[in-house]
Design an enzyme around this catalytic site. Sequence first.
Site, PDB file in Angstrom:
ATOM      1  N   HIS A 164       0.807  -1.227   0.000  1.00 46.86           N
ATOM      2  CA  HIS A 164       0.000   0.000   0.000  1.00 46.86           C
ATOM      3  C   HIS A 164       0.831   1.263   0.000  1.00 46.86           C
ATOM      4  CE1 HIS A 164      -4.019  -1.796   0.461  1.00 46.86           C
ATOM      5  NE2 HIS A 164      -3.308  -2.818   0.913  1.00 46.86           N
ATOM      6  N   LYS A 277       3.613  13.484   4.758  1.00 45.86           N
ATOM      7  CA  LYS A 277       2.417  14.132   4.193  1.00 45.86           C
ATOM      8  C   LYS A 277       2.628  15.604   3.835  1.00 45.86           C
ATOM      9  CE  LYS A 277      -0.361  10.451   4.849  1.00 45.86           C
ATOM     10  NZ  LYS A 277      -1.133   9.744   3.826  1.00 45.86           N
ATOM     11  N   ASP A 371       3.649   9.654  -1.083  1.00 43.07           N
ATOM     12  CA  ASP A 371       2.491   8.903  -0.588  1.00 43.07           C
ATOM     13  C   ASP A 371       2.188   7.770  -1.572  1.00 43.07           C
ATOM     14  OD1 ASP A 371       0.351   8.263   1.032  1.00 43.07           O
ATOM     15  OD2 ASP A 371      -0.557  10.254   0.983  1.00 43.07           O
TER      16      ASP A 371
HETATM   17  C1  GDG Z   1      -1.836   4.194   3.411  1.00 42.81           C
HETATM   18  C2  GDG Z   1      -0.864   4.822   2.401  1.00 42.81           C
HETATM   19  C3  GDG Z   1      -2.639   4.660   0.662  1.00 42.81           C
HETATM   20  C4  GDG Z   1      -8.259  11.013   7.497  1.00 42.81           C
HETATM   21  N1  GDG Z   1      -8.552  11.927   8.427  1.00 42.81           N
HETATM   22  C5  GDG Z   1      -9.754  11.618   8.940  1.00 42.81           C
HETATM   23  C6  GDG Z   1     -10.213  10.479   8.298  1.00 42.81           C
HETATM   24  N2  GDG Z   1      -9.268  10.120   7.403  1.00 42.81           N
HETATM   25  C7  GDG Z   1      -9.354   8.972   6.500  1.00 42.81           C
HETATM   26  C8  GDG Z   1      -9.525   9.439   5.083  1.00 42.81           C
HETATM   27  C9  GDG Z   1      -8.891   8.288   4.286  1.00 42.81           C
HETATM   28  C10 GDG Z   1      -7.871   7.714   5.252  1.00 42.81           C
HETATM   29  O1  GDG Z   1      -8.155   8.239   6.529  1.00 42.81           O
HETATM   30  C11 GDG Z   1      -6.439   8.109   4.892  1.00 42.81           C
HETATM   31  O2  GDG Z   1      -6.006   7.362   3.820  1.00 42.81           O
HETATM   32  P1  GDG Z   1      -4.770   7.779   2.921  1.00 42.81           P
HETATM   33  O3  GDG Z   1      -4.779   6.945   1.702  1.00 42.81           O
HETATM   34  O4  GDG Z   1      -4.892   9.207   2.584  1.00 42.81           O
HETATM   35  O5  GDG Z   1      -3.442   7.601   3.785  1.00 42.81           O
HETATM   36  P2  GDG Z   1      -2.720   6.510   4.792  1.00 42.81           P
HETATM   37  O6  GDG Z   1      -3.452   6.380   6.059  1.00 42.81           O
HETATM   38  O7  GDG Z   1      -1.319   6.980   4.910  1.00 42.81           O
HETATM   39  O8  GDG Z   1      -2.753   5.088   4.040  1.00 42.81           O
HETATM   40  C12 GDG Z   1      -1.642   5.579   1.351  1.00 42.81           C
HETATM   41  C13 GDG Z   1      -3.473   3.906   1.684  1.00 42.81           C
HETATM   42  O9  GDG Z   1      -2.646   3.255   2.638  1.00 42.81           O
HETATM   43  C14 GDG Z   1      -4.359   2.876   1.020  1.00 42.81           C
HETATM   44  O10 GDG Z   1      -3.633   1.968   0.254  1.00 42.81           O
HETATM   45  O11 GDG Z   1      -3.510   5.461  -0.117  1.00 42.81           O
HETATM   46  O12 GDG Z   1      -0.778   6.126   0.388  1.00 42.81           O
HETATM   47  O13 GDG Z   1       0.052   5.682   3.062  1.00 42.81           O
HETATM   48  O14 GDG Z   1      -9.837   7.328   3.979  1.00 42.81           O
HETATM   49  O15 GDG Z   1     -10.860   9.626   4.825  1.00 42.81           O
HETATM   50  N3  GDG Z   1     -11.403   9.928   8.571  1.00 42.81           N
HETATM   51  C15 GDG Z   1     -12.157  10.529   9.530  1.00 42.81           C
HETATM   52  N4  GDG Z   1     -11.738  11.609  10.203  1.00 42.81           N
HETATM   53  C16 GDG Z   1     -10.569  12.182   9.950  1.00 42.81           C
HETATM   54  O16 GDG Z   1     -10.210  13.171  10.589  1.00 42.81           O
HETATM   55  N5  GDG Z   1     -13.343  10.009   9.800  1.00 42.81           N
END
Ligand code: GDG
Length: 744
Positions: A164, A277, A371
């Site tokens: 991921h 980030k 990312d």
């Molecule tokens: C890893 C990889 C890859 C965020 N703030 C809040 C909140 N979120 C949720 C978002 C989103 C998730 O968290 C974050 O996902 P990301 O993909 O942006 O990032 P990582 O956590 O670093 O994930 C990344 C991912 O795995 C999947 O393969 O995309 O590159 O690093 O869904 O909505 N949700 C709530 N409140 C918040 O304040 N409810």
Amino acid sequence: MGRLILVSNRLPVILDQGADGLSARVAAGGLATGLSGPHQRSGGRWIGWPGVTSPDGTLTAEMHQVLAAKAMDGIGLTAEQHERYYTHISNRCLWPLFHYFPERVHFDAEDWKAYQEVNHRFAEVVLEKVQPDDLVFVQDFHLTLLPGLLRLAMPQLRIGFFLHIPFPSSEIFRIFAEREAVLDGILGADMVGFHTLAYVRHFRSAVSRLLGAETRSTEVQYHGRRIRLLAQPLGIDPEDWQGDTGGADVEQQMKELRAAAAGRRIILGVERLDYTKGVPERLRAFGELLSQEPGLVDEIMMIQIAVPSRVEAEEYRDLKNEVDRIAGDINSRHGRPGLQALHYQYRGVPPHVLRALYRIADVCLVTPLRDGLNLVAKEFVASRSEDSGVLVLSENIGAAWELGEALRVNPYDPAAMVACLRQALAMPLAEQRARMQPMRMRVERATVHVWAENCIDAIASAQQGSAPPLLEPQDKLNLDQEWLAAERRTLFLDYDGTLREFTDRPEQARPTTEVLELLGALSEAPATAVWVISGRPAPLLQEWLGATGVGLIAEHGAFLRRPGDTEFCSLLGQFPLDWKHEVRALMEEFAARVPGSRIEEKPLGIAWHYREANAELAVWQARELYQHLEETLTDQGLEVQRGSRVVEVRPAAVSKGRAALEVLQIAAPLSGMIGTGTGTPYDASHLLLALGDDRTDESMFRSLPASAWTVLVGSRGSSARWRLPDPAAARSLLASMPVSSPTA
Ligand code: GDG
């Protein structure tokens, strides 16, 4: 198809100890959404750590029970195991390394032992639960060794692995002390998935440079197996974000946010507070924009949500302090009583607030320094049902690959960040729509369900290219029957490694009397055309095999000499050869560096052989040479091949497959030996038998009709239908063919 067994570090579950006992709540999240459907439908299991440690690393019977009710199997860990495996190796080694922060990598051999130990622990539990026809899908960088451990225990098990986070350039990856172990572990899978093709490329190049494994565009050959590489970005469930999802709560929240913005446009940032980030860089760009244009504070505001993450680590606490300071500075310099420039929040927001933020924001800044993909970008796009709003994406994130209409920025360039913000704020509505609409369509199509389906399909079909089954006595009986029933037969036989064992020096591999007699006997068989099809130069084949009566195809299909003739004709026509002097000069450098290696010139190609050289030095140099040639020459219509202890360059249009088809279609009527020139050259009455050992023989196996008897000599992945272990077995197969008149 068997059950789907999912394995991830963390189970998508939250255990709650209530008054009535323990309960398990399934946590919402992208992955769980995508995988739970196929998981449930297949009656599968989800195996992982449920979030609790214990002094002896076990889970209570009650925990096992509540997890089992959700089709999950929990893995217990001690606090020390968890700290070493998860906090140290996963988060302080692999995470910074894979995100291009080598200076943040802290490696400790004891931690690595724990990482191995926990991967073994996962393997034990998977092996307890799995059945032979199940399909195991392992998630992410915490479990890189697991596929390899499962492969050792169950060689036929179907295994997938998805990373991921980014897979970095091999120059970065090679810094890691346990780099070979990580690659070897991942390559235990049949299918390795990444978010983008760039990561596939980086992985391929790490595998070929560090393990010396052969790779092709989306495939690795390793220990006799073919591993499929897949670029398949994770998606979201758009329905979660569209239209009126969330209902009145979201509407109410939007009202409150609008009131707080007091008519100003909103710039939004949302993420876990992680140094990957780019939060400080983003806030500084916002501050700089306000410094350059102080009046803007009456027109725009920024909301930055930073979800606390890995708070136990010092570097994350340092990051928080830095962001606090920058945020304070922006507000003290640009705010007024009653008018805050930046709303910065160091805590997550509930889902309905997040939905409201995505819907009312005018600009969403997704500008990580690095990312893997980034789901926030996709969620923002899916939320924009009116197609207004501007998405700004860092160039260094996987999502930039798919969301090409977004504004793209280099997050390391402060001036570019400010300029990009200006461009976003100035963008006319028509342009916003023209960019957002195609992105929204794409996000709606490439959902998390599509991701799950494609990954699972790829795992299910990946083994199809693995080593073919041995040609067993029963198969030989069938071959004999077909041989006897056939009206005519054509044999394509590779030479080195197939008819004849390799020798230290290529010129020592002269045909033995056994080989000469065998070819002579076969070519005398009625209605039987025998072709030796080799990478060797034409004059040499003529000298060695000319007297046997077989047809000769030289230089991997560039030249052909019909049985009984002495002259070769070219199958390629005119092909410019001006590239040769450049390649020769480069190979000469390698030949000088690797004692015992040498260059072989061929009319159409040029090869560097290192069979006699010191293996370690030569293999390392061969990888370098191959890599360099492949990256520089393939767009010139040339093909770079790594054969058995040789790196060779030649025109790509030449292939044994093409030559074999030419033989069947063109040479046949001329030679009078194959068919009559009318109708199809290979119908049911025409038996085709092809034997070969190396990569160059694959094109031959693939181009022959499915009914052909294609036999790999060796044990790697191949598209041949059967395999034999070595040249001796190949010769004895040929020697035992029932050479007699055709029945018709
Ligand atoms: C890893 C990889 C890859 C965020 N703030 C809040 C909140 N979120 C949720 C978002 C989103 C998730 O968290 C974050 O996902 P990301 O993909 O942006 O990032 P990582 O956590 O670093 O994930 C990344 C991912 O795995 C999947 O393969 O995309 O590159 O690093 O869904 O909505 N949700 C709530 N409140 C918040 O304040 N409810």
